[in-house]
Write an enzyme that holds these catalytic residues in place. Structure first.
Site, short mmCIF file in Angstrom:
data_model
loop_
_atom_site.label_atom_id
_atom_site.label_comp_id
_atom_site.label_asym_id
_atom_site.label_seq_id
_atom_site.Cartn_x
_atom_site.Cartn_y
_atom_site.Cartn_z
N VAL A 12 0.79 -1.24 0.00
CA VAL A 12 0.00 0.00 0.00
C VAL A 12 0.83 1.29 0.00
O VAL A 12 0.26 2.38 -0.10
CB VAL A 12 -0.98 0.06 1.20
CG1 VAL A 12 -2.06 -0.98 1.07
CG2 VAL A 12 -0.22 -0.08 2.53
N TYR A 156 11.96 -12.42 -11.90
CA TYR A 156 10.63 -11.79 -11.98
C TYR A 156 9.64 -12.66 -12.77
O TYR A 156 8.58 -13.01 -12.22
CB TYR A 156 10.71 -10.38 -12.56
CG TYR A 156 9.37 -9.69 -12.51
CD1 TYR A 156 8.87 -9.18 -11.31
CD2 TYR A 156 8.58 -9.58 -13.65
CE1 TYR A 156 7.61 -8.58 -11.25
CE2 TYR A 156 7.33 -8.97 -13.60
CZ TYR A 156 6.86 -8.47 -12.40
OH TYR A 156 5.62 -7.88 -12.34
N1 LIG Z 1 3.89 -1.53 -12.58
C1 LIG Z 1 3.91 -2.47 -13.52
O1 LIG Z 1 4.28 -2.24 -14.67
C2 LIG Z 1 3.43 -3.87 -13.17
C3 LIG Z 1 3.13 -4.75 -14.22
C4 LIG Z 1 2.71 -6.04 -13.92
C5 LIG Z 1 2.59 -6.45 -12.60
N2 LIG Z 1 2.89 -5.57 -11.60
C6 LIG Z 1 2.79 -6.04 -10.22
O2 LIG Z 1 1.98 -5.17 -9.48
C7 LIG Z 1 2.35 -5.25 -8.11
C8 LIG Z 1 2.46 -3.83 -7.55
O3 LIG Z 1 3.49 -3.18 -8.23
P1 LIG Z 1 3.55 -1.60 -8.37
O4 LIG Z 1 3.61 -1.33 -9.83
O5 LIG Z 1 2.54 -0.97 -7.56
O6 LIG Z 1 5.04 -1.37 -7.79
P2 LIG Z 1 5.57 -0.40 -6.63
O7 LIG Z 1 7.03 -0.61 -6.59
O8 LIG Z 1 5.03 0.96 -6.87
O9 LIG Z 1 4.89 -0.99 -5.30
C9 LIG Z 1 5.29 -2.21 -4.73
C10 LIG Z 1 5.08 -2.11 -3.21
O10 LIG Z 1 5.42 -3.38 -2.63
C11 LIG Z 1 6.09 -3.12 -1.41
N3 LIG Z 1 6.95 -4.23 -1.00
C12 LIG Z 1 8.09 -4.64 -1.63
N4 LIG Z 1 8.67 -5.62 -0.91
C13 LIG Z 1 7.89 -5.84 0.18
C14 LIG Z 1 7.99 -6.72 1.29
N5 LIG Z 1 9.03 -7.53 1.43
N6 LIG Z 1 7.00 -6.70 2.22
C15 LIG Z 1 5.97 -5.83 2.10
N7 LIG Z 1 5.84 -4.96 1.08
C16 LIG Z 1 6.79 -4.96 0.12
C17 LIG Z 1 6.94 -1.87 -1.72
O11 LIG Z 1 7.39 -1.22 -0.54
C18 LIG Z 1 5.98 -1.05 -2.55
O12 LIG Z 1 5.21 -0.17 -1.77
C19 LIG Z 1 3.63 -6.06 -8.05
O13 LIG Z 1 3.34 -7.38 -7.63
C20 LIG Z 1 4.11 -6.06 -9.49
O14 LIG Z 1 4.87 -7.20 -9.81
C21 LIG Z 1 3.29 -4.29 -11.84
#
Ligand SMILES: NC(=O)c1ccc[n+]([C@@H]2O[C@H](COP(=O)([O-])OP(=O)(O)OC[C@H]3O[C@@H](n4cnc5c(N)ncnc54)[C@H](O)[C@@H]3O)[C@@H](O)[C@H]2O)c1
Length: 261
Positions: A12, A156
């Site tokens: 979050v 990943y």
């Molecule tokens: N942004 C993209 O292009 C994209 C595409 C496909 C999938 N996703 C997936 O969406 C999800 C969210 O990604 P996002 O784009 O919001 O990225 P983001 O980096 O903005 O947010 C990820 C969040 O996860 C938290 N986090 C990381 N390690 C953690 C841990 N060990 N314990 C608790 N929290 C932890 C981080 O602190 C961060 O707030 C991820 O699973 C990512 O793989 C994102």
């Protein structure tokens, strides 16, 4: 849509998780946020915790209320911190948290896993995905990666392959199924969040730009959050073990090219 529901949302502090928490609250849910970092926006309830280890997951679970309606597993890493950490957060930690939360989820509750289009290789790599998702509990991921000869750059996509396969397995696992807990996935394409820049380093600019060009723009966190929350809602009561592509048509475009239609 979510009035009266209590939803646990990981990740979050940033991107998709932050927007999902905000929208869930607007739709009437009581939100409990989890992240390793403190969020900048106000949350009614927040647990600072780390899902990358068994102890971290146990500590989060210890602080949860007795009853929850849904768990949205959004937290994730891009792979730029190495395969062990990436598998620990994106798959083994997510799964451990889901298993720890299951007894608190009400009958007919929901778990939503944010996977990725990057995980669609699970069919091509099925034997590996079956082997690794069959490892129970929270393994020593460093050792596991070495034993299976896994490379850092695979971290990943592999983590998301495991997550997509496990989503289908979990939908039929007694721990969830016997109490009518649905387990589904949402798979975004590229989304404008801080992680996207890291994907450019891990996957390469060419892959990211090609994906964006196919659908005209990158997604936004606001494009993904409603899909996650729909799957949390009772409107999704007959959707289980499914993956909802939330990618502006990217999967369809790639399928058309690869399968020639
Ligand atoms: N942004 C993209 O292009 C994209 C595409 C496909 C999938 N996703 C997936 O969406 C999800 C969210 O990604 P996002 O784009 O919001 O990225 P983001 O980096 O903005 O947010 C990820 C969040 O996860 C938290 N986090 C990381 N390690 C953690 C841990 N060990 N314990 C608790 N929290 C932890 C981080 O602190 C961060 O707030 C991820 O699973 C990512 O793989 C994102």
């Amino acid at each position: 849509m979510l009035f009266g529901k209590t939803i646990l949302i990981t990740g979050v502090a940033s991107g998709i998780g932050a927007r999902t928490a905000e929208l869930a609250a607007q739709l009437g849910a009581e939100v409990i946020g989890v992240d390793v970092r403190a969020p900048s926006q106000h949350l009614a309830s927040f647990i600072q915790g780390d899902i990358s280890s068994a102890d971290g997951v146990a500590e989060i679970a210890r602080r949860l209320p007795k009853r929850l309606d849904a768990l949205a597993n959004v937290a994730g890493l891009s792979g730029n911190t190495g395969i062990a950490q990436t598998l620990a957060v994106n798959f083994f930690g997510l799964r451990a948290l889901s298993e720890a939360v299951a007894p608190r989820l009400r009958e007919g509750g929901a778990i939503i896993n944010v996977a990725s289009i990057a995980g669609y290789g699970w069919r091509a790599n099925l034997d590996r995905a079956k082997r690794l998702t069959s490892v129970e509990g929270f393994p020593d991921v460093e050792k596991l990666a070495a034993e299976h000869g896994l490379k850092n750059e695979e971290g990943y996509p592999l983590s998301k392959e495991l997550l997509l396969l496990w989503t289908m397995r979990a939908a039929h696992q007694p721990l969830f199924k016997d109490r009518g807990i649905r387990v589904n996935a949402v798979s975004p394409g590229p989304v404008e969040t801080p992680i996207l820049q890291q994907f450019r380093t891990v996957l390469g600019d060419a892959r990211v730009d090609s994906d964006i060009t196919r659908v005209g723009r990158a997604g936004t966190a606001a494009d993904i959050a409603p899909a996650i929350l729909f799957l949390c809602s009772d409107g999704a009561r007959w959707i289980n073990g499914a993956n909802l592509a939330t990618d502006g048509g990217l999967e369809a475009s790639i399928n058309a090219e690869v399968l020639g239609f």
